[in-house]
Each structure stands twice: as C-alpha cells, then as structure tokens.
Design an enzyme around this catalytic site. Structure first.
Site, PDB file in Angstrom:
ATOM      1  N   ARG A   1      12.896 -57.636 -14.571  1.00 31.19           N
ATOM      2  CA  ARG A   1      14.171 -58.286 -14.878  1.00 31.19           C
ATOM      3  C   ARG A   1      14.980 -57.527 -15.930  1.00 31.19           C
ATOM      4  O   ARG A   1      14.446 -56.994 -16.895  1.00 31.19           O
ATOM      5  CB  ARG A   1      13.891 -59.689 -15.422  1.00 31.19           C
TER       6      ARG A   1
ATOM      7  N   ARG B   1      10.980 -78.953 -22.290  1.00 24.03           N
ATOM      8  CA  ARG B   1       9.759 -78.204 -22.022  1.00 24.03           C
ATOM      9  C   ARG B   1       8.524 -78.922 -22.521  1.00 24.03           C
ATOM     10  O   ARG B   1       7.423 -78.414 -22.382  1.00 24.03           O
ATOM     11  CB  ARG B   1       9.844 -76.874 -22.761  1.00 24.03           C
TER      12      ARG B   1
ATOM     13  N   ARG C   1       3.344 -67.200 -22.192  1.00 25.61           N
ATOM     14  CA  ARG C   1       4.408 -68.115 -21.748  1.00 25.61           C
ATOM     15  C   ARG C   1       3.927 -68.942 -20.554  1.00 25.61           C
ATOM     16  O   ARG C   1       4.258 -70.118 -20.445  1.00 25.61           O
ATOM     17  CB  ARG C   1       5.674 -67.327 -21.398  1.00 25.61           C
TER      18      ARG C   1
ATOM     19  N   ARG D   1      14.592 -58.150 -22.160  1.00 22.98           N
ATOM     20  CA  ARG D   1      14.176 -59.070 -23.219  1.00 22.98           C
ATOM     21  C   ARG D   1      12.906 -58.616 -23.921  1.00 22.98           C
ATOM     22  O   ARG D   1      11.999 -58.097 -23.282  1.00 22.98           O
ATOM     23  CB  ARG D   1      13.951 -60.462 -22.614  1.00 22.98           C
TER      24      ARG D   1
ATOM     25  N   LYS E   1      15.077 -69.959 -12.658  1.00 23.50           N
ATOM     26  CA  LYS E   1      15.944 -71.004 -13.203  1.00 23.50           C
ATOM     27  C   LYS E   1      17.288 -70.426 -13.640  1.00 23.50           C
ATOM     28  O   LYS E   1      18.342 -70.953 -13.305  1.00 23.50           O
ATOM     29  CB  LYS E   1      15.277 -71.692 -14.412  1.00 23.50           C
TER      30      LYS E   1
HETATM   31  P1  AP5 Z   1      15.098 -65.699 -13.808  1.00 23.46           P
HETATM   32  O1  AP5 Z   1      16.173 -66.448 -13.098  1.00 23.46           O
HETATM   33  O2  AP5 Z   1      15.493 -64.885 -15.000  1.00 23.46           O
HETATM   34  O3  AP5 Z   1      13.871 -66.679 -14.129  1.00 23.46           O
HETATM   35  P2  AP5 Z   1      13.767 -67.866 -15.166  1.00 23.46           P
HETATM   36  O4  AP5 Z   1      13.053 -68.986 -14.479  1.00 23.46           O
HETATM   37  O5  AP5 Z   1      15.086 -68.175 -15.797  1.00 23.46           O
HETATM   38  O6  AP5 Z   1      12.752 -67.183 -16.173  1.00 23.46           O
HETATM   39  P3  AP5 Z   1      12.744 -67.053 -17.755  1.00 23.46           P
HETATM   40  O7  AP5 Z   1      11.695 -66.008 -18.066  1.00 23.46           O
HETATM   41  O8  AP5 Z   1      14.101 -66.836 -18.337  1.00 23.46           O
HETATM   42  O9  AP5 Z   1      12.220 -68.426 -18.139  1.00 23.46           O
HETATM   43  P4  AP5 Z   1      11.560 -68.797 -19.415  1.00 23.46           P
HETATM   44  O10 AP5 Z   1      11.500 -70.258 -19.170  1.00 23.46           O
HETATM   45  O11 AP5 Z   1      10.284 -68.141 -19.781  1.00 23.46           O
HETATM   46  O12 AP5 Z   1      12.524 -68.206 -20.547  1.00 23.46           O
HETATM   47  P5  AP5 Z   1      13.536 -68.887 -21.545  1.00 23.46           P
HETATM   48  O13 AP5 Z   1      14.614 -67.936 -21.808  1.00 23.46           O
HETATM   49  O14 AP5 Z   1      13.868 -70.263 -21.102  1.00 23.46           O
HETATM   50  O15 AP5 Z   1      14.364 -64.753 -12.726  1.00 23.46           O
HETATM   51  C1  AP5 Z   1      13.414 -63.790 -13.133  1.00 23.46           C
HETATM   52  C2  AP5 Z   1      13.644 -62.481 -12.335  1.00 23.46           C
HETATM   53  O16 AP5 Z   1      13.305 -62.706 -10.969  1.00 23.46           O
HETATM   54  C3  AP5 Z   1      15.106 -62.004 -12.354  1.00 23.46           C
HETATM   55  O17 AP5 Z   1      15.132 -60.608 -12.474  1.00 23.46           O
HETATM   56  C4  AP5 Z   1      15.668 -62.438 -10.985  1.00 23.46           C
HETATM   57  O18 AP5 Z   1      16.601 -61.493 -10.504  1.00 23.46           O
HETATM   58  C5  AP5 Z   1      14.422 -62.462 -10.103  1.00 23.46           C
HETATM   59  N1  AP5 Z   1      14.442 -63.572  -9.152  1.00 23.46           N
HETATM   60  C6  AP5 Z   1      14.907 -64.837  -9.355  1.00 23.46           C
HETATM   61  N2  AP5 Z   1      14.750 -65.582  -8.237  1.00 23.46           N
HETATM   62  C7  AP5 Z   1      14.153 -64.783  -7.320  1.00 23.46           C
HETATM   63  C8  AP5 Z   1      13.728 -64.975  -5.965  1.00 23.46           C
HETATM   64  N3  AP5 Z   1      13.884 -66.162  -5.340  1.00 23.46           N
HETATM   65  N4  AP5 Z   1      13.161 -63.922  -5.321  1.00 23.46           N
HETATM   66  C9  AP5 Z   1      12.997 -62.722  -5.962  1.00 23.46           C
HETATM   67  N5  AP5 Z   1      13.392 -62.466  -7.227  1.00 23.46           N
HETATM   68  C10 AP5 Z   1      13.954 -63.496  -7.907  1.00 23.46           C
HETATM   69  O19 AP5 Z   1      12.607 -69.056 -22.849  1.00 23.46           O
HETATM   70  C11 AP5 Z   1      12.185 -67.959 -23.622  1.00 23.46           C
HETATM   71  C12 AP5 Z   1      11.437 -68.446 -24.849  1.00 23.46           C
HETATM   72  O20 AP5 Z   1      12.315 -69.252 -25.675  1.00 23.46           O
HETATM   73  C13 AP5 Z   1      10.238 -69.353 -24.583  1.00 23.46           C
HETATM   74  O21 AP5 Z   1       9.052 -68.598 -24.316  1.00 23.46           O
HETATM   75  C14 AP5 Z   1      10.144 -70.156 -25.894  1.00 23.46           C
HETATM   76  O22 AP5 Z   1       9.581 -69.403 -26.914  1.00 23.46           O
HETATM   77  C15 AP5 Z   1      11.612 -70.362 -26.237  1.00 23.46           C
HETATM   78  N6  AP5 Z   1      12.176 -71.619 -25.671  1.00 23.46           N
HETATM   79  C16 AP5 Z   1      13.194 -71.695 -24.754  1.00 23.46           C
HETATM   80  N7  AP5 Z   1      13.464 -72.975 -24.450  1.00 23.46           N
HETATM   81  C17 AP5 Z   1      12.596 -73.727 -25.186  1.00 23.46           C
HETATM   82  C18 AP5 Z   1      12.372 -75.129 -25.287  1.00 23.46           C
HETATM   83  N8  AP5 Z   1      13.086 -76.021 -24.577  1.00 23.46           N
HETATM   84  N9  AP5 Z   1      11.389 -75.553 -26.134  1.00 23.46           N
HETATM   85  C19 AP5 Z   1      10.661 -74.691 -26.869  1.00 23.46           C
HETATM   86  N10 AP5 Z   1      10.820 -73.340 -26.807  1.00 23.46           N
HETATM   87  C20 AP5 Z   1      11.785 -72.869 -25.975  1.00 23.46           C
END
Ligand code: AP5
Length: 215
Positions: free
Chosen positions: A124, A85, A169, A158, A10
């Site tokens: 990552r 979410r 997660r 991270r 994402k």
């Molecule tokens: P990346 O693009 O970083 O993936 P992502 O989907 O953004 O993954 P995240 O881990 O950031 O998502 P998340 O939803 O757990 O974290 P968030 O920060 O929102 O890609 C991952 C890796 O793969 C990268 O290295 C990239 O280069 C590689 N890659 C990408 N695409 C690829 C492909 N096609 N092929 C190969 N490699 C690829 O949330 C973190 C925490 O915050 C949550 O756990 C929660 O505690 C809190 N939080 C955040 N938002 C909320 C909410 N709305 N409500 C409640 N809690 C929340």
C-alpha cells in the site's frame, strides 16, 4: 460504519462512498497520523502507540470523534472508518449519537482471510498531497508515478506498514475489535460483504447493502 481488520479495504471503500454520496470519511487512523505530523503534545503521546501497532486509549479516540462529528460538514452524515475499535468506543458512540437524536444506518463488516491482509498492507501507498490510496499490485495509478486524483508525483508509505507491526495490529483486531461483530449483530445492524473480491465488486456489494438489497 465500515468494520474490518487492517488491510480489509475500509479506507479504499470509504473514499469511494465519500465521493459517491457526499458523506464525510471519518478515519481515526488518518486523524491520529495528522495529529502526529502536527508535532503537538498529543501527537508525541500517541506516536509510539500507533507505530507499535497497539490501540490508542479509548478516551483520546472518543473525544477526537466527539469533537469531529460536531463540525458542520458532518451534518449530512458520515462514514466511520476504523472507529469504533473496542466495545467501550462502541458504547460511547451509541451515547453520542443518541444525544444528537440520531443513530447508525449500516454497520458493514468487510470480511477477508488473514493471509491476504499482509500482502495488501505491504503493497500500500498513498498520494502525499491528497491522500488517495494505491497499491503496488492491485490499485495502480492510470499513469505510473502520477496521482489520478490530483496529479501529484509525491507518494508516501505508512510507518506502521511493516511486517512486525502488521502482526500486532491483526492481534489487536482479533482481541479488541472482533467482539464488535456480535455487539452489532445483536442490535440487528450488522451486514457482511466479501472483501476478498476485487475492489469494484466490493463497492457494488456495499452499495447494495446501503440500498437495502440482498447481499
Ligand atoms: P485499505 O483500504 O488501505 O485498508 P484499510 O482497511 O483501510 O486498512 P488500514 O491498514 O488503514 O486499517 P487499520 O485499521 O489498520 O489502520 P488505521 O489507519 O485505521 O487497503 C489496503 C491496501 O489494499 C490498499 O493498498 C488498497 O489499494 C488495497 N485493497 C483494498 N481493497 C482491495 C481489494 N478488494 N482487493 C485488492 N486490494 C485491495 O489505524 C492505524 C493505527 O491507528 C492503529 O493500529 C491504532 O494504533 C490507531 N487507531 C486508529 N483508530 C483507532 C481507534 N478507533 N482506537 C484506537 N486506536 C486507533
């Protein structure tokens, strides 16, 4: 809106859409990490939750987004990355957008098999200065150790990108976020892209959905 499990890509795709379309990436994960880094009272409150892999309560997240979308840079539109979410967050978003006389154009599910997610997340890292995202295997900077976008040589990983937290997660996604798929399908908004494909191909699929083409 980009919807998908942790590691689906994402953030990677949102950064590309931001540059290609002049839209703003709204990542609640990034907002929470900035709040934690600021050392504020709210940051202290959410730090343990984020590091455990659980979801932060809806009221905190909804007020964060409500405040953010009022900023002038959001007037042309925005990309929601990691929000909503829960069904409660989705309903709050519907109400917020209705009040502004606007709505969602596209909800894009990034579909990935669970076993690749851990590999993606554990490899990552990001530029410590501009936040550009990289991967040890799948997305290396052109020159090793130097950020393609800003030239910085400092990178960070991270705190919640460890095997145990990643499993939590993924569970949180299945239990609390996956119900959003039928929620948006019933509204006729949901489109799905194959996020197992290489990064450039996923970008093309998303652009195709945005352009209203077949996918
Ligand atoms: P990346 O693009 O970083 O993936 P992502 O989907 O953004 O993954 P995240 O881990 O950031 O998502 P998340 O939803 O757990 O974290 P968030 O920060 O929102 O890609 C991952 C890796 O793969 C990268 O290295 C990239 O280069 C590689 N890659 C990408 N695409 C690829 C492909 N096609 N092929 C190969 N490699 C690829 O949330 C973190 C925490 O915050 C949550 O756990 C929660 O505690 C809190 N939080 C955040 N938002 C909320 C909410 N709305 N409500 C409640 N809690 C929340």
């Amino acid at each position: 809106m980009l919807l998908g499990p942790p590691g689906a890509g994402k953030g990677t795709q949102a950064q590309r859409l931001e540059r290609a379309h002049g839209l703003v990436q709204l990542s609640t994960g990034d907002m929470l990490r900035a709040t934690i880094a600021s050392g504020s009272e709210l940051g202290e409150k959410v730090k343990g939750i984020v590091e455990s892999g659980a979801l932060v309560p809806d009221d905190i997240i909804v007020s964060m987004i409500a405040e953010r979308i009022e900023q002038p840079d959001c007037a042309r539109g925005f990309i929601l990355d990691g929000f909503p979410r829960t069904v409660g967050q989705a309903e709050a978003l519907d109400a917020m957008l209705a009040e502004k006389g606007t709505g969602l154009d596209h909800v894009i599910e990034m579909s990935v098999e669970a076993d690749v997610l851990v590999r993606r997340i554990s490899g990552r890292y990001a530029c410590a200065k501009c936040g550009a995202g990289y991967h040890d295997e799948f997305q290396k900077p052109a020159k090793e150790g130097v950020c393609d976008r800003c030239g910085s040589t400092e990178f960070s990983r991270r705190a919640d990108d460890n095997a145990e937290t990643v499993r939590k997660r993924l569970d949180a996604y299945e239990e609390q976020t996956a119900p959003l798929l039928p929620y948006y399908r019933e509204k006729g908004l949901l489109r799905s892209v194959d996020a197992m494909a290489p990064i450039d191909q996923v970008t093309r699929e998303i652009e195709n959905v945005i352009a209203g083409g077949e996918h």
